[in-house]
Every structure is written in structure tokens, then in C-alpha cells.
Scaffold this active site. Structure first.
Site, mmCIF file in Angstrom:
data_model
loop_
_atom_site.group_PDB
_atom_site.id
_atom_site.type_symbol
_atom_site.label_atom_id
_atom_site.label_comp_id
_atom_site.label_asym_id
_atom_site.label_seq_id
_atom_site.Cartn_x
_atom_site.Cartn_y
_atom_site.Cartn_z
ATOM 1 C CG ASP A 228 -2.028 -1.067 1.110
ATOM 2 O OD1 ASP A 228 -2.431 -1.397 -0.020
ATOM 3 O OD2 ASP A 228 -2.449 -1.584 2.153
ATOM 4 C CB ALA A 229 4.097 2.102 0.259
#
Length: 284
Positions: A228-229
């Protein structure tokens, strides 16, 4: 739908790029119907996106690319020339939450997404009837917690068999292994709520309610090995107050998630997203 060539460029910034590219297109008789440019003063990088009416050029995308190559070399460009008649092939992945899948299938059927959805992959069988109602192949690939490598080898085989140009995680609740992230770098799009990292794990909206948050939102991003980055494509928020219940927050969250994902996918399909490191330039 009109036929366009899309020229997308990133390169070191210097004087004369716009003039040189625009003059080249004019020399070919090309009509530029949309033009976007951005200069990043911090990094010294330049970004450009042109839409060119294909019929005005009088040559194929391959011939135009060959003619443009000397300019690309002169300015040290990373670039692509896309023919909009070549529709992208998209695979959707989903688990048990249906809101993003339902929304994307509807928008696709309504002509809002310029692509071919060529398959849906899921670790559950719940969405089969919905998917097959649209005439789209459904692939049930359970993920064995004790042998995830074998499961994701099957996922990879399905994606490759579909010749997918883009993969969308429409609330697919499994973490893709690093080798898949690397194999499809810049081609896998994910959506998640805005509460990370504060409210990770189960029932994030209920956790947020207990904390008394005033804003909820969603982030659409490219998938990388770091969870999620990846580079952010689109985000949005919805304001909430003390009078809203956890059920309200979940409902608002679903609404914003599906809208953000749809916009992010549409911009990707329209070549409006240029990745620069772990950031993006989005000509929306």
C-alpha cells in the site's frame, strides 16, 4: 469514438521541447486536440501528453513513431505513442466485497471505460454469477495459506493467458507476492481506505468511528512490493460527524472507494498517469 494517437513523454527539462515536438507534429499535418505539460522544478524533469487526431496525420502509429525517434533521442526522452484503436485488456481481481467490481462492470458496459475486461480472478466463488452475467470469464483461484506460491502461480498463469495490459485489484484481499509486483510493475492498480496505517486490520471503519474521525477517504495507487505504498494515482475524501454511525461510515467508504478506483483506472487507460519515482504526474 474519434481515433487518436497519444504521445506521452518524460525527459530532462530544457528550453525548446514543446516547440520542437509541436513543430514536428505540425510538419506531419497533425492536429493536436489536447495538450498538457508540466515542469518539475525540484527534479528538473519535464512531462508532456499530447492527443493527436490520427486521421490528420495520414500515417500509421508505427510510422509516426519511427519519424519521432530522432527527436526522442535528441532530448533523451522516455516516451510512448499509443493508438487509441488498440484497446487495453484488463483483468479484475476481487474477493468477497462486491462494490468496486459492480461499479467497474457497470461503467465498462456503459462505455465509460475504454478497454476490454477479459476476465475476473477471485479467491472465492461468490462473484461468479455477477461476472458471467456480463459475459466475462470467471476464474476461481483459491489461495492456500500453506502454499501461497502455488496459488499465485495459477493467478499469474491466468493473467498471462488473458494477455492482460492492466490488472485491477477491486477489493482483492490478498497480498500479491513480490515477483508478481515486479512482473507487472506499473500495470497493477489497487484501492484501499484512507485509514492506513492508523486503523489497520479488521473493521477499519468501526475503529475509525470509535476514534471519532471527521474525514474518511480512499487511495488508488499502483502496486509495488511495499504494501500500500506505491505511486498514488487518485484520492478523495468524505466528511463525517458525530451523528454518523459505523454503518454510515462503511457506506460512505464504499462510495468513495469505487469512485476513486474508477477515476484512477480511467486515467490509466487514457495514458494520463506518468510515474516519476514513487510519485505520479496526472494530467486529469
Amino acid at each position: 469514438m474519434s481515433h487518436y494517437y497519444r504521445l506521452v513523454v518524460s525527459c530532462p527539462d530544457r528550453v525548446g521541447i514543446v516547440a520542437r515536438v509541436s513543430s514536428f507534429i505540425a510538419q506531419q499535418g497533425g492536429s493536436i486536440t489536447e495538450a498538457s505539460q508540466h515542469s518539475d522544478l525540484e527534479t528538473g524533469c519535464f512531462f508532456m501528453r499530447y492527443e493527436i487526431l490520427a486521421d490528420s496525420v495520414g500515417m500509421s502509429a508505427e510510422a509516426l513513431s519511427a519519424a519521432f525517434e530522432p527527436i526522442a533521442s535528441e532530448f533523451n526522452m522516455q516516451w510512448s505513442l499509443v493508438d487509441t484503436q488498440q484497446r487495453r485488456r484488463v483483468v479484475l481481481m476481487v474477493s468477497r466485497e462486491s462494490h468496486c467490481l459492480v461499479d467497474l462492470l457497470y461503467r465498462w458496459q456503459a462505455g465509460e471505460l475504454d478497454c476490454d475486461i477479459v476476465g475476473v480472478i477471485s479467491n472465492h466463488d461468490d462473484m461468479r454469477s455477477l461476472t458471467e452475467w456480463y459475459g466475462i470469464p470467471y476464474h476461481h483461484v483459491p489461495v492456500d495459506p500453506d502454499n501461497k506460491q502455488a496459488s499465485f502461480a495459477k493467478v499469474q498463469a491466468e493473467i498471462d493467458s488473458a494477455r492482460a495490459d492492466c490488472v485491477v485489484l477491486a477489493r482483492y484481499m490478498q497480498i500479491l507476492p513480490p515477483e508478481l509486483c515486479a512482473r507487472y510493475a506499473g500495470r497493477v492498480i489497487n484501492i484501499h481506505h484512507s485509514f492506513l496505517p492508523s486503523f489497520a486490520g479488521a473493521k477499519p471503519y468501526h475503529q475509525a468511528y470509535q476514534r471519532g474521525v471527521k474525514l474518511i477517504g480512499a487511495t488508488c495507487h499502483y502496486v509495488t512490493e511495499e504494501l500500500d505504498a506505491g505511486p498514488i494515482i487518485e484520492q478523495d475524501i468524505h466528511r463525517v460527524s458525530h451523528c454518523h454511525t459505523p454503518t454510515d461510515l462503511v457506506r460512505f467508504g464504499r462510495d468513495v472507494e469505487k469512485a476513486v478506483l474508477a477515476r484512477g483506472l480511467r486515467w490509466h487507460l487514457e495514458d494520463r498517469v506518468l510515474v516519476h519515482g514513487n510519485k505520479t504526474v496526472v494530467f486529469s
